[in-house]
Design an enzyme around this catalytic site. Sequence first.
Site, PDB file in Angstrom:
ATOM      1  CG  ASN A  30      -1.756  -1.254   1.299  1.00 49.55           C
ATOM      2  OD1 ASN A  30      -2.406  -1.606   0.323  1.00 49.55           O
ATOM      3  ND2 ASN A  30      -1.728  -1.945   2.419  1.00 49.55           N
ATOM      4  CG  HIS A 116      -9.596  -2.922   7.912  1.00 49.82           C
ATOM      5  ND1 HIS A 116      -9.010  -3.093   9.149  1.00 49.82           N
ATOM      6  CD2 HIS A 116      -8.715  -3.415   7.002  1.00 49.82           C
ATOM      7  CE1 HIS A 116      -7.820  -3.643   8.995  1.00 49.82           C
ATOM      8  NE2 HIS A 116      -7.609  -3.855   7.702  1.00 49.82           N
ATOM      9  CD  GLU A 162     -12.506   0.106   4.809  1.00 47.79           C
ATOM     10  OE1 GLU A 162     -11.890  -0.023   3.748  1.00 47.79           O
ATOM     11  OE2 GLU A 162     -12.964  -0.866   5.436  1.00 47.79           O
ATOM     12  CB  SER A 166      -9.157  -1.857   2.522  1.00 51.98           C
ATOM     13  OG  SER A 166      -9.984  -2.917   2.971  1.00 51.98           O
ATOM     14  CG  ASP A 191     -10.185   3.516   8.095  1.00 49.40           C
ATOM     15  OD1 ASP A 191      -9.204   4.165   7.684  1.00 49.40           O
ATOM     16  OD2 ASP A 191     -10.126   2.303   8.415  1.00 49.40           O
ATOM     17  CG  HIS A 194      -6.787   1.722   1.725  1.00 46.04           C
ATOM     18  ND1 HIS A 194      -5.704   0.965   1.334  1.00 46.04           N
ATOM     19  CD2 HIS A 194      -7.331   1.077   2.797  1.00 46.04           C
ATOM     20  CE1 HIS A 194      -5.609  -0.106   2.115  1.00 46.04           C
ATOM     21  NE2 HIS A 194      -6.597  -0.061   3.005  1.00 46.04           N
ATOM     22  CE  LYS A 225      -3.773   0.760   5.053  1.00 47.85           C
ATOM     23  NZ  LYS A 225      -3.076  -0.518   5.279  1.00 47.85           N
TER      24      LYS A 225
HETATM   25  C1  LIG Z   1      -9.254   0.409   5.888  1.00 50.49           C
HETATM   26  C2  LIG Z   1      -8.147   0.126   6.838  1.00 50.49           C
HETATM   27  N1  LIG Z   1      -8.170   0.688   8.048  1.00 50.49           N
HETATM   28  C3  LIG Z   1      -7.200   0.462   8.948  1.00 50.49           C
HETATM   29  C4  LIG Z   1      -6.141  -0.354   8.661  1.00 50.49           C
HETATM   30  C5  LIG Z   1      -5.099  -0.610   9.697  1.00 50.49           C
HETATM   31  O1  LIG Z   1      -4.010   0.258   9.495  1.00 50.49           O
HETATM   32  P1  LIG Z   1      -2.522  -0.205   9.832  1.00 50.49           P
HETATM   33  O2  LIG Z   1      -2.103  -1.099   8.712  1.00 50.49           O
HETATM   34  O3  LIG Z   1      -1.772   1.090   9.883  1.00 50.49           O
HETATM   35  O4  LIG Z   1      -2.542  -0.905  11.142  1.00 50.49           O
HETATM   36  C6  LIG Z   1      -6.066  -0.960   7.407  1.00 50.49           C
HETATM   37  C7  LIG Z   1      -4.915  -1.852   7.093  1.00 50.49           C
HETATM   38  O5  LIG Z   1      -4.791  -2.463   6.106  1.00 50.49           O
HETATM   39  C8  LIG Z   1      -7.093  -0.715   6.475  1.00 50.49           C
HETATM   40  O6  LIG Z   1      -7.081  -1.288   5.267  1.00 50.49           O
END
Ligand SMILES: Cc1ncc(COP(=O)(O)O)c(C=O)c1O
Length: 370
Positions: A30, A116, A162, A166, A191, A194, A225
């Site tokens: 990512n 997620h 989100e 993701s 969130d 991405h 990411k």
């Molecule tokens: C939508 C989403 N939120 C949160 C996270 C978690 O973030 P981190 O990888 O920094 O722990 C991810 C991780 O892939 C994600 O895809």
Amino acid sequence: MRSRHSARQASKTERSLRDDSSDTLSFSNNDYLGLSQHPEVKQAAWQSIHAHGTGSQAARLLAPNYPEYQRLEEALAAWKSTERSLLFAAGYLAPLGVIPSLASSRDTVIIERNAHACLFDGAKLSNAKIRIFNRRDSQDLFQILQLTRKLNPQGKILIVTESLHSMDGDRLPLKEIVDLKEEFSAWLLLDEAHAGGIFGPQGNGLATELGLTARVEVQMGTLGKALGSSGGFVAASGEIIRHLVNEARTFLFGTALAPAQAAAAFRALQIIQSQEGEELRIKLRANIETFHSNRETSLAGPIQPVPCHDNQTAVDMAHRLLEQGLHVPAIRPPTVPEGTARLRVSLSARHSPQDITRLCSSLHELLPLP
Ligand SMILES: Cc1ncc(COP(=O)(O)O)c(C=O)c1O
């Protein structure tokens, strides 16, 4: 353990660690702008290690308040147009701390069906009633909000979703969701893991791109990411952040991220907001368009799923691509719903146009378009 292992083997959902660290061409990470490899980002981390050592030494309230944290939190708040922001040791840990701090058993968390895992885990930890909505159907959210208000007129409602999905790679109809949230006096935890670095005038995210930042109560992001480092953050009003500093258990009771991670993310954020960042976004968009023209898709972001339907096909395709030197992960349940196994192609500004055409010709060979 054994019966679950057998079940996973039967359903072709068993995972294992990769045993190759070879120089495959990666479409699996990512690092959308390639900043984890940027010389100035690496240099910032090295300088911080030189000054403070490799670890933070303690949880945030006990560790020294390294200047790296303060500088990054101020910069993230400015980037997100909020009063304050707060760092977490991982993006995953942010909602696990934030959701239980904002909602309890008297309240309702309305969460997007395929959100997620960390958002679901945070919602479960809060003990709030959990209701599920479909992000592509605003009427569905409307009805759930209406019912929730009717059954629990005094309870708080927190919507959790989100902005750029993701695994599906699509953008949320954010304006409709924000309008609905306000109609029912709910709050929104958005969130932008991405979307950060990718959408918005300075990569600030989808909320900024759509002029909705001031109407989102809590914006969440990750440093892992597009920001090329590791760690997570939330950006919100000063009052919310003060509350989280006192109540978010994953902030209070775990070792803080290393100052070097914050230093790297700070330099990456400066680049993201600069002309260089804009040029990286232009390069990424060009790669996305090259992919579109080859695969007949139109998703605006760097995440481009290639449907395989069954788990075995997804695994086979990923293996065959790996044999050709291309790392594209097979994504299977429970990461995605049953029957929707896919290859998840993740594009980056690091890729050259030739990298994208090489991937597309292998995909054509293995998974021709209908
Ligand atoms: C939508 C989403 N939120 C949160 C996270 C978690 O973030 P981190 O990888 O920094 O722990 C991810 C991780 O892939 C994600 O895809």
